[in-house]
Enzyme design. Sequence first.
Site, PDB file in Angstrom:
ATOM      1  N   ARG A   1      42.760  40.757  48.544  1.00  0.00           N
ATOM      2  CA  ARG A   1      41.563  39.912  49.065  1.00  0.00           C
ATOM      3  C   ARG A   1      40.714  39.590  47.555  1.00  0.00           C
ATOM      4  O   ARG A   1      40.250  40.639  47.078  1.00  0.00           O
ATOM      5  CB  ARG A   1      40.773  40.787  49.975  1.00  0.00           C
ATOM      6  CG  ARG A   1      39.824  39.872  50.651  1.00  0.00           C
ATOM      7  CD  ARG A   1      38.820  40.650  51.703  1.00  0.00           C
ATOM      8  NE  ARG A   1      37.864  41.257  50.744  1.00  0.00           N
ATOM      9  CZ  ARG A   1      37.381  42.644  51.259  1.00  0.00           C
ATOM     10  NH1 ARG A   1      38.009  43.312  52.102  1.00  0.00           N
ATOM     11  NH2 ARG A   1      36.624  43.284  50.449  1.00  0.00           N
TER      12      ARG A   1
ATOM     13  N   GLU B   1      35.132  40.443  42.806  1.00  0.00           N
ATOM     14  CA  GLU B   1      36.335  41.434  42.555  1.00  0.00           C
ATOM     15  C   GLU B   1      37.478  40.994  43.218  1.00  0.00           C
ATOM     16  O   GLU B   1      37.634  40.209  44.193  1.00  0.00           O
ATOM     17  CB  GLU B   1      35.685  42.840  42.950  1.00  0.00           C
ATOM     18  CG  GLU B   1      35.682  43.064  44.387  1.00  0.00           C
ATOM     19  CD  GLU B   1      35.174  44.434  44.859  1.00  0.00           C
ATOM     20  OE1 GLU B   1      35.040  45.064  43.918  1.00  0.00           O
ATOM     21  OE2 GLU B   1      34.790  44.765  45.883  1.00  0.00           O
TER      22      GLU B   1
ATOM     23  N   SER C   1      40.313  45.240  53.585  1.00  0.00           N
ATOM     24  CA  SER C   1      39.902  45.334  54.962  1.00  0.00           C
ATOM     25  C   SER C   1      39.282  44.451  55.632  1.00  0.00           C
ATOM     26  O   SER C   1      39.153  43.105  54.923  1.00  0.00           O
ATOM     27  CB  SER C   1      38.940  46.886  55.239  1.00  0.00           C
ATOM     28  OG  SER C   1      37.816  46.538  54.103  1.00  0.00           O
TER      29      SER C   1
ATOM     30  N   LYS D   1      38.290  47.464  37.755  1.00  0.00           N
ATOM     31  CA  LYS D   1      37.470  46.573  37.536  1.00  0.00           C
ATOM     32  C   LYS D   1      37.571  46.087  35.739  1.00  0.00           C
ATOM     33  O   LYS D   1      37.318  45.033  35.345  1.00  0.00           O
ATOM     34  CB  LYS D   1      35.873  46.978  37.384  1.00  0.00           C
ATOM     35  CG  LYS D   1      35.653  47.332  38.577  1.00  0.00           C
ATOM     36  CD  LYS D   1      35.659  46.203  39.839  1.00  0.00           C
ATOM     37  CE  LYS D   1      35.378  46.442  41.194  1.00  0.00           C
ATOM     38  NZ  LYS D   1      36.106  47.466  41.959  1.00  0.00           N
TER      39      LYS D   1
ATOM     40  N   LYS E   1      29.251  48.504  37.067  1.00  0.00           N
ATOM     41  CA  LYS E   1      30.551  48.928  37.869  1.00  0.00           C
ATOM     42  C   LYS E   1      31.529  49.791  37.322  1.00  0.00           C
ATOM     43  O   LYS E   1      31.922  49.640  36.320  1.00  0.00           O
ATOM     44  CB  LYS E   1      31.163  47.388  38.599  1.00  0.00           C
ATOM     45  CG  LYS E   1      30.433  46.492  39.188  1.00  0.00           C
ATOM     46  CD  LYS E   1      31.362  45.439  39.902  1.00  0.00           C
ATOM     47  CE  LYS E   1      30.648  44.487  40.732  1.00  0.00           C
ATOM     48  NZ  LYS E   1      31.415  43.488  41.373  1.00  0.00           N
TER      49      LYS E   1
ATOM     50  N   GLU F   1      37.391  51.230  44.121  1.00  0.00           N
ATOM     51  CA  GLU F   1      37.094  50.409  45.357  1.00  0.00           C
ATOM     52  C   GLU F   1      36.031  50.874  46.482  1.00  0.00           C
ATOM     53  O   GLU F   1      35.608  52.113  46.220  1.00  0.00           O
ATOM     54  CB  GLU F   1      38.512  50.278  46.095  1.00  0.00           C
ATOM     55  CG  GLU F   1      39.611  49.630  45.253  1.00  0.00           C
ATOM     56  CD  GLU F   1      39.476  48.110  45.005  1.00  0.00           C
ATOM     57  OE1 GLU F   1      38.715  47.521  45.621  1.00  0.00           O
ATOM     58  OE2 GLU F   1      40.135  47.557  44.150  1.00  0.00           O
ATOM     59  N   GLY F   2      35.908  49.950  47.350  1.00  0.00           N
ATOM     60  CA  GLY F   2      34.784  50.482  48.301  1.00  0.00           C
ATOM     61  C   GLY F   2      33.327  50.320  47.984  1.00  0.00           C
ATOM     62  O   GLY F   2      32.953  50.268  46.596  1.00  0.00           O
TER      63      GLY F   2
ATOM     64  N   ARG G   1      31.183  38.495  54.688  1.00  0.00           N
ATOM     65  CA  ARG G   1      30.268  39.272  54.856  1.00  0.00           C
ATOM     66  C   ARG G   1      28.824  39.077  54.325  1.00  0.00           C
ATOM     67  O   ARG G   1      28.780  38.530  53.321  1.00  0.00           O
ATOM     68  CB  ARG G   1      30.700  40.596  54.044  1.00  0.00           C
ATOM     69  CG  ARG G   1      31.999  41.567  54.666  1.00  0.00           C
ATOM     70  CD  ARG G   1      32.543  42.608  53.473  1.00  0.00           C
ATOM     71  NE  ARG G   1      32.701  42.085  52.104  1.00  0.00           N
ATOM     72  CZ  ARG G   1      33.092  42.919  51.441  1.00  0.00           C
ATOM     73  NH1 ARG G   1      33.237  44.051  51.393  1.00  0.00           N
ATOM     74  NH2 ARG G   1      33.457  42.390  50.039  1.00  0.00           N
TER      75      ARG G   1
END
Length: 514
Positions: free
Chosen positions: A130, A148, A155, A339, A405, A409-410, A489
């Site tokens: 994604r 990113e 998800s 990253k 960063k 992930e998350g 989102r």
Amino acid sequence: MVSSVPSSLSAQERAHLVQAVKDWAAANGLAIRPPPSIASQDVDPAGALAIHAPVTLFPSRFPRKCYNQAQSVQESYNELYARISSDEEFLSGLVSELADVDDFVAGLWKVHEKVKAEGYTQDLSLGLFRSDYMVHEHDSDLHVKQVEFNTIASSFGGLSAQTALLHRYLAETEYPLLQQGWKELDVPKSESVEVLARGIEAAFREYVRASNAPEGTVQRPRCVLFITQTGERNIFDQRHLEYQVEKSDPRIPVFRLPFAEVLEHTRVVEGAKRELIYTLPWSREWPQPSEYEVAVVYYRAGYGPGDYPTEEAWQARYQIERASAIKCPTILTQLAGMKKVQQVLATPEDVGGSSIHGRFITGLPDVSSLMGTFTNIYPMDTSPAGLEARKKATDAVLCQDYVLKPQREGGGNNIYRSAIPDFLKSIPETHWGSYILMELITPPPAENIILRNGQLEEGGIISELGIYGTCLWNKEKVLHNEGGGYLLRTKGDKSEEGGVAAGFGCMDSVRLVD
């Protein structure tokens, strides 16, 4: 400020829409397990409750040209990251810069090297990707800029598809009845579940094709194994994908296994192939099988240090990595999502010197559009570009335009604006190199209404668009490459983080506008 909400929405209309959304969400699986603040373990000891996912009452306005730009480059991004994942030398160089200050990256690389030493038995890799973007406004012009690229546990494919269906339903039935009635809204469907499922199915079929034993040989049935987190709240999102895969003809069995139970319920058949065998946790007798050969492992866990609290967790990852099942992702593909990789690709050439672009993008379709999605990202190491970034990150004024960063992930891991200098002071300077510094993207102002835990939140919002893609490849060729579906989102414009599962953002869908 551009609003996605009718200007004269009454209290009665709001209440009616809230009830319509809650009912539709419950009937169609737009749901999550409730957080402890809503239903503690004492209230729901059996884990039987579900609530609507946080969602906007209206689809958010989104520039059509930006949406089309993001969709058009997804297959190029899929192949780009397939190439990066196949370049062990390149990844090794980046890992060597981070290993001393990032134990998690170092741990993943150790597993890879251990398997490499004994020899990998599977040369195919599966990516369910994604790519996330925000609209950037510059001199009254709008473009999408990449936030990113996700290479593990990408998800919300399931819930995003349902959210688009919800808003399309409301546009047909409820919005026209409002005092300021809307007759037509351009809310595209999201085929994210179908796209992701086709990627898993392609890998499953290829595994079966390549591993069929000679006639007369006893074979176990094959399956797909979802590796999950214990106590997963976002389970319905995963279930939508699971059910879609199981619709295949012939049916593909799918099982869920918590990462913490991998060693208990799987084993590797030692030999040239090293098949991964999954044994059902309960005993079954013939004619129903109790053992399955795992064709595809799909990780919805294992993407952060919290999933590896013990040495047994690392042993579980090693066991799967050395087996012949097609992994989604392999460790190399997971590391391609660092990253640091994004930073190396996007660091401006006049700051970072020679560019790495040519190593990976030569021959990709639509290269100019793909590179147009890059935003400025800098290392935090001791290179010339890194030293320049450190000056910006530690300056009380200059830091206001940046986000710091880690290689994670998350949601919930980033450090924004004025918090950056103090954060850097709180960690050893030798650890700064494990972070990247990214220019903040400046989206145009917008408004919407968010329904979260049955309560309305209204005001300014920021939205992030995710485009899904699937890719199956080895070092020689790409066997499957598809992009499609989307996730939007949305969060309040005062929130720094946007993770839905982490409690910051909400589900949304795009209302395309010219």
